[in-house]
Motif scaffolding. Structure first.
Motif, mmCIF file in Angstrom:
data_model
loop_
_atom_site.group_PDB
_atom_site.id
_atom_site.type_symbol
_atom_site.label_atom_id
_atom_site.label_comp_id
_atom_site.label_asym_id
_atom_site.label_seq_id
_atom_site.Cartn_x
_atom_site.Cartn_y
_atom_site.Cartn_z
ATOM 1 N N ALA A 42 0.835 -1.210 0.000
ATOM 2 C CA ALA A 42 0.000 0.000 0.000
ATOM 3 C C ALA A 42 0.866 1.256 0.000
ATOM 4 O O ALA A 42 0.595 2.218 -0.733
ATOM 5 C CB ALA A 42 -0.937 -0.008 1.208
ATOM 6 N N LYS A 43 1.911 1.262 0.833
ATOM 7 C CA LYS A 43 2.819 2.412 0.879
ATOM 8 C C LYS A 43 3.486 2.630 -0.475
ATOM 9 O O LYS A 43 3.622 3.761 -0.949
ATOM 10 C CB LYS A 43 3.886 2.201 1.957
ATOM 11 C CG LYS A 43 3.368 2.281 3.382
ATOM 12 C CD LYS A 43 4.494 1.973 4.375
ATOM 13 C CE LYS A 43 3.993 2.014 5.821
ATOM 14 N NZ LYS A 43 5.076 1.647 6.768
ATOM 15 N N SER A 84 -3.587 5.926 -0.581
ATOM 16 C CA SER A 84 -3.240 6.801 0.552
ATOM 17 C C SER A 84 -4.028 6.399 1.788
ATOM 18 O O SER A 84 -3.492 6.346 2.903
ATOM 19 C CB SER A 84 -3.527 8.265 0.201
ATOM 20 O OG SER A 84 -2.622 8.729 -0.770
ATOM 21 N N LEU A 85 -5.317 6.101 1.592
ATOM 22 C CA LEU A 85 -6.155 5.673 2.713
ATOM 23 C C LEU A 85 -5.761 4.277 3.197
ATOM 24 O O LEU A 85 -5.767 3.997 4.401
ATOM 25 C CB LEU A 85 -7.633 5.699 2.308
ATOM 26 C CG LEU A 85 -8.252 7.086 2.107
ATOM 27 C CD1 LEU A 85 -9.653 6.977 1.521
ATOM 28 C CD2 LEU A 85 -8.313 7.852 3.425
ATOM 29 N N MET A 86 -5.412 3.402 2.260
ATOM 30 C CA MET A 86 -4.990 2.049 2.654
ATOM 31 C C MET A 86 -3.684 2.090 3.450
ATOM 32 O O MET A 86 -3.488 1.314 4.387
ATOM 33 C CB MET A 86 -4.816 1.169 1.415
ATOM 34 C CG MET A 86 -6.111 0.706 0.787
ATOM 35 S SD MET A 86 -7.056 -0.439 1.824
ATOM 36 C CE MET A 86 -6.199 -1.986 1.517
ATOM 37 N N ALA A 87 -2.797 3.010 3.071
ATOM 38 C CA ALA A 87 -1.484 3.099 3.731
ATOM 39 C C ALA A 87 -1.524 3.899 5.023
ATOM 40 O O ALA A 87 -0.566 3.873 5.802
ATOM 41 C CB ALA A 87 -0.466 3.721 2.768
ATOM 42 N N GLN A 88 -2.614 4.603 5.271
ATOM 43 C CA GLN A 88 -2.710 5.467 6.451
ATOM 44 C C GLN A 88 -2.763 4.634 7.725
ATOM 45 O O GLN A 88 -3.644 3.803 7.893
ATOM 46 C CB GLN A 88 -3.966 6.331 6.336
ATOM 47 C CG GLN A 88 -4.171 7.315 7.468
ATOM 48 C CD GLN A 88 -5.412 8.172 7.226
ATOM 49 O OE1 GLN A 88 -5.527 8.853 6.217
ATOM 50 N NE2 GLN A 88 -6.350 8.113 8.146
ATOM 51 N N ILE A 111 -10.350 -2.907 -4.244
ATOM 52 C CA ILE A 111 -9.858 -2.437 -2.943
ATOM 53 C C ILE A 111 -10.771 -1.296 -2.497
ATOM 54 O O ILE A 111 -10.992 -0.347 -3.248
ATOM 55 C CB ILE A 111 -8.412 -1.918 -3.050
ATOM 56 C CG1 ILE A 111 -7.482 -3.002 -3.629
ATOM 57 C CG2 ILE A 111 -7.900 -1.446 -1.698
ATOM 58 C CD1 ILE A 111 -7.278 -4.190 -2.740
ATOM 59 N N GLU A 112 -11.315 -1.379 -1.278
ATOM 60 C CA GLU A 112 -12.265 -0.357 -0.808
ATOM 61 C C GLU A 112 -11.901 0.131 0.596
ATOM 62 O O GLU A 112 -11.488 -0.660 1.454
ATOM 63 C CB GLU A 112 -13.692 -0.906 -0.843
ATOM 64 C CG GLU A 112 -14.100 -1.372 -2.243
ATOM 65 C CD GLU A 112 -15.556 -1.753 -2.353
ATOM 66 O OE1 GLU A 112 -16.407 -0.907 -2.035
ATOM 67 O OE2 GLU A 112 -15.842 -2.894 -2.750
#
Length: 692
Positions: free
Chosen positions: A343-344, A400-404, A429-430
């Protein structure tokens, strides 16, 4: 303090209203609401936090109240009024009925307009490009080869624009425009902007000019959220200069959550990234290689990194972890370590790709504006790069949201993967926030010149707390709260009947009991509405009762078998002819359905509308509350059910002279501890509790 001139204007409006409307009867609750709106906006309750949250029952006249209390104050103080609604029906009522009436009774001139998003307008340059005579170039602009009828429609639209017989608004074209056609000409923020000469007189640009001049703007919650997510003042007026009237305010938290969510497929994204990779050279050439070469190199490199990463993520996903609905939710929003790293990586790559393509796009726009390249080529390239920019923006938001990382305070993000129903072997991916109140507070309430939130159902279990948490109203001590009861005579005009049911709704045989019980409460009634908790149950009951309906000559109309408008039209015709008409509907028929007088006298609610937390977001929210030692049923399910039950019961009485009964076939309101709170939150019907 409220200025004397504003008081005088409001008083004058009331006097004019009495003269304008036949049989106008001043309502005490409406007068009170007008006064409280005006005093709140004037800072009488708090000098800075000027917010009113008002639950006003059916029949009070909410829209006229906020026009009377808000417009005189806004005009006197040189502020804009933005009225945001959840439904098209209310927008049409405001634009076609309420605001024209107010214009007649208000002693001063003011202007109003309906605001729409960019996607409701065509781009005239795109329209011209679609109508060119070069057949090969025509086809190149379409994803699929256009039909002859599509091209003929576009030529008629272009002629109408050129002769000023059409303003470019999709909704004002006399016939429905197919989506495949509209997507070719719709205005978008990347390729359609006023910086280019060809677009300075585009329909959306013209609409924006009218918008800036209007005193009162009517919009929907989605457009409001789109504007404040961009920083405010981009599409709509700046929050600091705007008084917000949020009608149907109970819908706003869900709209805000939807806007803060993001989703993207893995293989689908890889496929369009490949196409972008193939187009980069052509776009960079138009942007001038000397200036764009390094951006092209960066873009190619990041795409070359992204595509295998997305495919590797898809390959690493274990199909055994998905539930029967094809969903794999990450508990507490925590990703496995391998996916955190991916994700990052995807976040950084998609961000760089977006920046590089954005630079190329800007260079093309600059050269087009300076006539360094043919306008036709420049516009076509801008449309293509704009298409990919929008997709990259979404991809960057998802990763960005997944990596947060999850924060120490507050709810985590809900994160899940869903099998793509449209592409075998692909995954979506959601990501979605669980709580959006802080965003509304940060972007809207803390900046607004004033905020008036109204609805017929804002309280749950007679309290505003649940709504305040959802909507980010944290300054409770400085916020003005009102709960105004409907002026209807519920005690004498309506009954709430709770039959002696032998089973509760969770019982296996409850549907069979409904089939047996419903005829008793339909017998002798001319206009009935039966609300079900599911389509499955509604259809099973309908199928079982059809022979009886036919035998008794009862007209049965079932939601979903025909359009909503046609179903309601048939119901009205049946009632006018004196036929027994029965509507079967689900949750969407419990709100916004207006059947006054003899169109509805018998409302049957089959069960308390408890929502089962089946969506990933609902499951994640329940999980979060449990992790904090709370009870999701009491903290989410019961308050939500309370609101929905009030909305359902609100279908019966729509005008002061209406009468009838509500039949609730769910004994849990008297057999369970939470039942009393649910009953007490309903309007004060005369109660009839039946016993076996």
């Amino acid at each position: 303090m409220l200025h004397s001139q504003i008081k005088s204007d409001i008083k004058q409006c009331y006097e004019n209203l009495g003269a304008q409307l036949d049989n106008f009867i001043p309502r005490r609750a409406q007068n009170y609401l007008v006064a409280e709106i005006a005093k709140t906006l004037a800072g009488e309750y708090h000098p800075k936090h000027r917010m009113l949250v008002a639950e006003a029952g059916t029949g009070i006249g909410k829209s006229l109240s906020y026009l009377l209390g808000g417009i005189p104050f806004a005009l006197f103080n040189n502020k804009k009024i933005l009225i945001s609604t959840a439904t098209v029906a209310l927008q049409e009522q405001l634009i076609n009925k309420d605001l024209p009436l107010f214009n007649q009774i208000f002693p001063k001139e003011f202007s109003f307009i309906l605001a729409k998003g960019r996607q409701r307008y065509c781009c005239t340059h795109k329209l011209e490009a679609c109508c060119i005579t070069d057949t090969d170039q025509q086809v190149a602009l379409w994803e699929e080869k256009p039909k002859k009828s599509d091209l003929e429609l576009l030529k008629r639209m272009l002629k109408a624009v050129e002769t000023r017989k059409w303003d470019g608004d999709r909704d004002s074209w006399p016939t429905a425009v197919p989506d495949r056609v509209w997507q070719q000409i719709v205005a978008d923020k990347h390729s359609c902007h006023a910086g280019l000469p060809k677009h300075r007189s585009c329909p959306f640009a013209k609409a924006r000019e009218h918008l800036e001049k209007a005193d009162v703007i009517v919009a929907n919650h989605a457009l409001l959220m789109a504007d404040i997510e961009l920083g405010g003042g981009i599409i709509l007026p700046e929050p600091e200069q705007t008084i917000y009237v949020i009608d149907e305010a109970h819908h706003l938290p869900q709209v805000a959550r939807d806007f803060s969510s993001a989703a993207a497929s893995l293989k689908g994204a890889a496929n369009w990234l490949e196409k972008l990779n193939q187009s980069v050279g052509k776009l960079a050439e138009l942007a001038d290689y000397k200036k764009s070469g390094r951006f092209q190199t960066n873009l190619n490199e990041t795409i070359s990194h992204l595509i295998p990463s997305l495919r590797q993520i898809a390959a690493n996903i274990d199909p055994a972890q998905f539930n029967q609905d094809g969903i794999y939710r990450f508990e507490h929003g925590e990703l496995p370590s391998w996916l955190v790293e991916e994700a990052k990586s995807c976040k950084e790559a998609s961000k760089k790709a977006l920046q590089s393509l954005g630079k190329i796009h800007d260079l093309i726009a600059e050269r087009t504006k300076d006539n360094e390249i043919l306008p036709r080529l420049g516009e076509q390239a801008l449309a293509e790069s704009g298409f990919y920019l929008q997709r990259l923006e979404n991809l960057e938001k998802v990763w960005s949201l997944m990596a947060q990382p999850n924060k120490d305070k507050g709810a985590p993000l809900a994160r899940w993967i869903e099998k793509n129903p449209d592409r075998e072997g692909d995954y979506i991916i959601e990501v979605s926030p669980l709580e959006v109140g802080y965003r509304l507070d940060q972007l809207l309430w803390s900046r607004a010149a004033g905020s008036i939130l109204v609805s017929a159902t804002l309280r749950a279990l007679n309290q505003f707390d649940y709504f305040c948490r959802q909507a980010g109203i944290f300054e409770k001590e400085s916020t003005r709260f009102l709960a105004l009861a409907s002026p209807f005579d519920y005690q004498n005009n309506a009954r709430l009947v709770i039959p002696a049911m032998s089973l509760e709704p969770q019982a296996d045989k409850f549907t069979d009991l409904l089939i047996k019980t419903l005829p008793e409460y339909l017998e002798g009634e001319k206009a009935s509405l039966v609300l079900f908790s599911s389509y499955w149950q509604m259809n099973k009951v309908a199928e079982a009762l059809r022979p009886l309906m036919k035998k008794n000559k009862w007209e049965l109309l079932i939601q979903g078998e025909e359009s909503r408008n046609l179903t309601l039209k048939k119901h009205k015709e049946n009632c006018q002819k004196g036929k027994s008409s029965i509507l079967f509907g689900t949750g969407s028929f419990s709100e916004g359905l207006d059947l006054p007088g003899d169109l509805l006298t018998n409302l049957i609610i089959t069960k308390i509308p408890f929502a089962v937390p089946t969506s990933p977001v609902e499951e994640a929210h329940a999980e979060y509350i449990e992790s904090r030692g709370g009870n999701p049923f009491l903290q989410i399910s019961v308050p939500e059910a309370s609101k929905k039950l009030i909305q359902s019961a609100g279908r019966l009485l729509r005008k002061e002279e209406d009468s009838g009964r509500v039949v609730l076939l769910d004994r849990r309101v008297i057999s369970r501890r939470y039942g009393k709170a649910l009953l007490d939150s309903l309007p004060p019907f005369k109660r009839v509790i039946e016993y076996a």
